[in-house]
Design a protein around this motif. Structure first.
Motif, PDB file in Angstrom:
ATOM      1  N   LYS A 250      -7.309   1.791   3.153  1.00  0.00           N
ATOM      2  CA  LYS A 250      -6.947   0.367   3.136  1.00  0.00           C
ATOM      3  C   LYS A 250      -5.758   0.122   4.067  1.00  0.00           C
ATOM      4  CE  LYS A 250      -7.790  -2.033  -0.407  1.00  0.00           C
ATOM      5  NZ  LYS A 250      -7.877  -2.740  -1.686  1.00  0.00           N
ATOM      6  N   GLN A 251      -4.786   1.016   4.024  1.00  0.00           N
ATOM      7  CA  GLN A 251      -3.635   0.870   4.907  1.00  0.00           C
ATOM      8  C   GLN A 251      -4.076   1.002   6.365  1.00  0.00           C
ATOM      9  OE1 GLN A 251      -0.435   3.617   4.192  1.00  0.00           O
ATOM     10  NE2 GLN A 251       0.992   2.434   5.413  1.00  0.00           N
ATOM     11  N   GLY A 252      -5.015   1.894   6.642  1.00  0.00           N
ATOM     12  CA  GLY A 252      -5.537   2.048   7.999  1.00  0.00           C
ATOM     13  C   GLY A 252      -6.195   0.765   8.499  1.00  0.00           C
TER      14      GLY A 252
ATOM     15  N   GLN B  45       0.832  -1.210   0.000  1.00  0.00           N
ATOM     16  CA  GLN B  45       0.000   0.000   0.000  1.00  0.00           C
ATOM     17  C   GLN B  45       0.863   1.255   0.000  1.00  0.00           C
ATOM     18  OE1 GLN B  45      -3.277   0.679  -0.409  1.00  0.00           O
ATOM     19  NE2 GLN B  45      -3.329  -1.484  -0.948  1.00  0.00           N
ATOM     20  N   ASN B  46       1.995   1.204   0.684  1.00  0.00           N
ATOM     21  CA  ASN B  46       2.928   2.339   0.654  1.00  0.00           C
ATOM     22  C   ASN B  46       3.402   2.602  -0.766  1.00  0.00           C
ATOM     23  OD1 ASN B  46       3.044   3.400   3.211  1.00  0.00           O
ATOM     24  ND2 ASN B  46       4.866   2.268   3.834  1.00  0.00           N
ATOM     25  N   SER B  47       3.706   1.534  -1.503  1.00  0.00           N
ATOM     26  CA  SER B  47       4.175   1.737  -2.879  1.00  0.00           C
ATOM     27  C   SER B  47       3.044   2.237  -3.770  1.00  0.00           C
ATOM     28  CB  SER B  47       4.813   0.473  -3.439  1.00  0.00           C
ATOM     29  OG  SER B  47       3.880  -0.576  -3.510  1.00  0.00           O
ATOM     30  N   VAL B  48       1.795   1.805  -3.514  1.00  0.00           N
ATOM     31  CA  VAL B  48       0.650   2.323  -4.264  1.00  0.00           C
ATOM     32  C   VAL B  48       0.502   3.825  -3.998  1.00  0.00           C
ATOM     33  CG1 VAL B  48      -1.886   2.280  -4.382  1.00  0.00           C
ATOM     34  CG2 VAL B  48      -0.602   0.133  -4.407  1.00  0.00           C
ATOM     35  N   GLN B  49       0.601   4.204  -2.728  1.00  0.00           N
ATOM     36  CA  GLN B  49       0.510   5.625  -2.374  1.00  0.00           C
ATOM     37  C   GLN B  49       1.635   6.424  -3.024  1.00  0.00           C
ATOM     38  OE1 GLN B  49       0.469   5.960   1.897  1.00  0.00           O
ATOM     39  NE2 GLN B  49      -1.206   4.504   2.081  1.00  0.00           N
ATOM     40  N   GLU B  50       2.831   5.861  -3.041  1.00  0.00           N
ATOM     41  CA  GLU B  50       3.965   6.542  -3.651  1.00  0.00           C
ATOM     42  C   GLU B  50       3.721   6.768  -5.143  1.00  0.00           C
ATOM     43  OE1 GLU B  50       8.828   6.041  -4.017  1.00  0.00           O
ATOM     44  OE2 GLU B  50       7.651   4.571  -2.913  1.00  0.00           O
ATOM     45  N   ASP B  51       3.187   5.745  -5.825  1.00  0.00           N
ATOM     46  CA  ASP B  51       2.879   5.892  -7.255  1.00  0.00           C
ATOM     47  C   ASP B  51       1.848   6.985  -7.485  1.00  0.00           C
ATOM     48  OD1 ASP B  51       4.651   3.861  -7.813  1.00  0.00           O
ATOM     49  OD2 ASP B  51       3.097   2.308  -8.006  1.00  0.00           O
ATOM     50  N   ILE B  52       0.835   7.039  -6.639  1.00  0.00           N
ATOM     51  CA  ILE B  52      -0.203   8.059  -6.772  1.00  0.00           C
ATOM     52  C   ILE B  52       0.386   9.445  -6.538  1.00  0.00           C
ATOM     53  CG2 ILE B  52      -2.319   8.969  -5.727  1.00  0.00           C
ATOM     54  CD1 ILE B  52      -3.102   6.017  -5.146  1.00  0.00           C
TER      55      ILE B  52
ATOM     56  N   ALA C 162      10.150   3.901   6.599  1.00  0.00           N
ATOM     57  CA  ALA C 162      10.865   4.635   5.549  1.00  0.00           C
ATOM     58  C   ALA C 162       9.908   5.014   4.423  1.00  0.00           C
ATOM     59  CB  ALA C 162      12.022   3.794   5.004  1.00  0.00           C
ATOM     60  N   GLY C 163       9.034   4.088   4.042  1.00  0.00           N
ATOM     61  CA  GLY C 163       8.042   4.376   3.006  1.00  0.00           C
ATOM     62  C   GLY C 163       7.092   5.474   3.434  1.00  0.00           C
ATOM     63  N   ASN C 164       6.681   5.446   4.696  1.00  0.00           N
ATOM     64  CA  ASN C 164       5.790   6.492   5.198  1.00  0.00           C
ATOM     65  C   ASN C 164       6.466   7.859   5.164  1.00  0.00           C
ATOM     66  OD1 ASN C 164       3.581   4.854   5.662  1.00  0.00           O
ATOM     67  ND2 ASN C 164       4.109   4.462   7.797  1.00  0.00           N
ATOM     68  N   MET C 165       7.730   7.908   5.490  1.00  0.00           N
ATOM     69  CA  MET C 165       8.452   9.187   5.460  1.00  0.00           C
ATOM     70  C   MET C 165       8.582   9.703   4.025  1.00  0.00           C
ATOM     71  SD  MET C 165       8.896  10.062   8.510  1.00  0.00           S
ATOM     72  CE  MET C 165       9.989  11.429   8.310  1.00  0.00           C
ATOM     73  N   ARG C 166       8.881   8.798   3.083  1.00  0.00           N
ATOM     74  CA  ARG C 166       8.950   9.195   1.668  1.00  0.00           C
ATOM     75  C   ARG C 166       7.606   9.721   1.193  1.00  0.00           C
ATOM     76  NH1 ARG C 166      11.768   4.508   0.953  1.00  0.00           N
ATOM     77  NH2 ARG C 166       9.910   3.432   0.200  1.00  0.00           N
ATOM     78  N   ASN C 167       6.548   9.006   1.548  1.00  0.00           N
ATOM     79  CA  ASN C 167       5.212   9.415   1.127  1.00  0.00           C
ATOM     80  C   ASN C 167       4.802  10.733   1.770  1.00  0.00           C
ATOM     81  OD1 ASN C 167       5.011   7.196  -0.500  1.00  0.00           O
ATOM     82  ND2 ASN C 167       3.710   6.034   0.887  1.00  0.00           N
ATOM     83  N   LYS C 168       5.223  10.950   2.994  1.00  0.00           N
ATOM     84  CA  LYS C 168       4.908  12.216   3.668  1.00  0.00           C
ATOM     85  C   LYS C 168       5.551  13.370   2.912  1.00  0.00           C
ATOM     86  CE  LYS C 168       5.498  14.781   7.924  1.00  0.00           C
ATOM     87  NZ  LYS C 168       6.240  14.879   9.168  1.00  0.00           N
ATOM     88  N   THR C 169       6.810  13.192   2.512  1.00  0.00           N
ATOM     89  CA  THR C 169       7.510  14.230   1.758  1.00  0.00           C
ATOM     90  C   THR C 169       6.841  14.460   0.407  1.00  0.00           C
ATOM     91  OG1 THR C 169       9.584  13.620   2.835  1.00  0.00           O
ATOM     92  CG2 THR C 169       9.747  14.902   0.814  1.00  0.00           C
ATOM     93  N   LEU C 170       6.485  13.370  -0.288  1.00  0.00           N
ATOM     94  CA  LEU C 170       5.809  13.503  -1.576  1.00  0.00           C
ATOM     95  C   LEU C 170       4.449  14.195  -1.428  1.00  0.00           C
ATOM     96  CD1 LEU C 170       6.570  10.003  -3.154  1.00  0.00           C
ATOM     97  CD2 LEU C 170       7.421  12.217  -3.937  1.00  0.00           C
TER      98      LEU C 170
END
Length: 158
Positions: free
Chosen positions: A50-52, A26-33, A106-114
């Motif tokens: 979904k991640q929740g 789900q993190n990678s899906v969010q990153e793609d979006i 790490a994925g959450n931090m990347r997604n937060k920045t994005l």
């Protein structure tokens, strides 16, 4: 303790690793979006929801694991040789879980920045639109006043 107590702990840890895999996905899906130029908020909300759900299920698994472990801890510690294979497998699974949690964070931090970057772009776009509206309104008002000639002589004796 019966063998089932150790097996329940193992099953709980295996389910936890599977859930963490789903959260990583789900993190990678969010990153793609979030990497798209035009942010699809509906898809992003769906991925977040979904991640929740996965995180809530993970919390329930943690609570269940702790409850079972509290009941069987004493026997596991007393009879280590009997449960050596189960304990080794649990340690291995706990290591995998720890690694996956680091990956999730790490994925959450990347997604937060994005996400912050996307929201900043949207704010800039909104600000640009507002300033364009203001400029257009000022131009319109100026053009309307262009043909207006104020009276040159004003009679104040009335």
């Amino acid at each position: 303790m019966s063998q089932s107590g150790a097996q329940i702990l193992l099953q709980s840890l295996e389910k936890k690793t599977q859930l963490l895999d789903k959260i990583i996905q789900q993190n990678s899906v969010q990153e793609d979006i979030l990497k798209q130029d035009d942010l699809d908020m509906d898809a992003f909300d769906e991925a977040i929801n979904k991640q929740g759900e996965y995180i809530e299920e993970l919390d329930r698994l943690d609570q269940g694991f702790e409850a079972v472990y509290d009941r069987v801890r004493a026997e596991l510690l007393q009879d280590k040789s009997r449960y050596r294979a189960e304990i080794a497998r649990m340690q291995e699974l706990i290591q995998k879980i720890t690694d996956k949690i680091v990956t999730v964070n790490a994925g959450n931090m990347r997604n937060k920045t994005l996400a912050e970057n996307q929201f900043q772009k949207k704010r800039t776009t909104i600000g640009t639109g507002a300033s364009k509206n203001r400029a257009a309104r000022n131009y319109y008002n100026s053009m309307n006043n262009l043909n207006y000639v104020s009276p040159q002589f004003y009679d104040s004796k009335k």
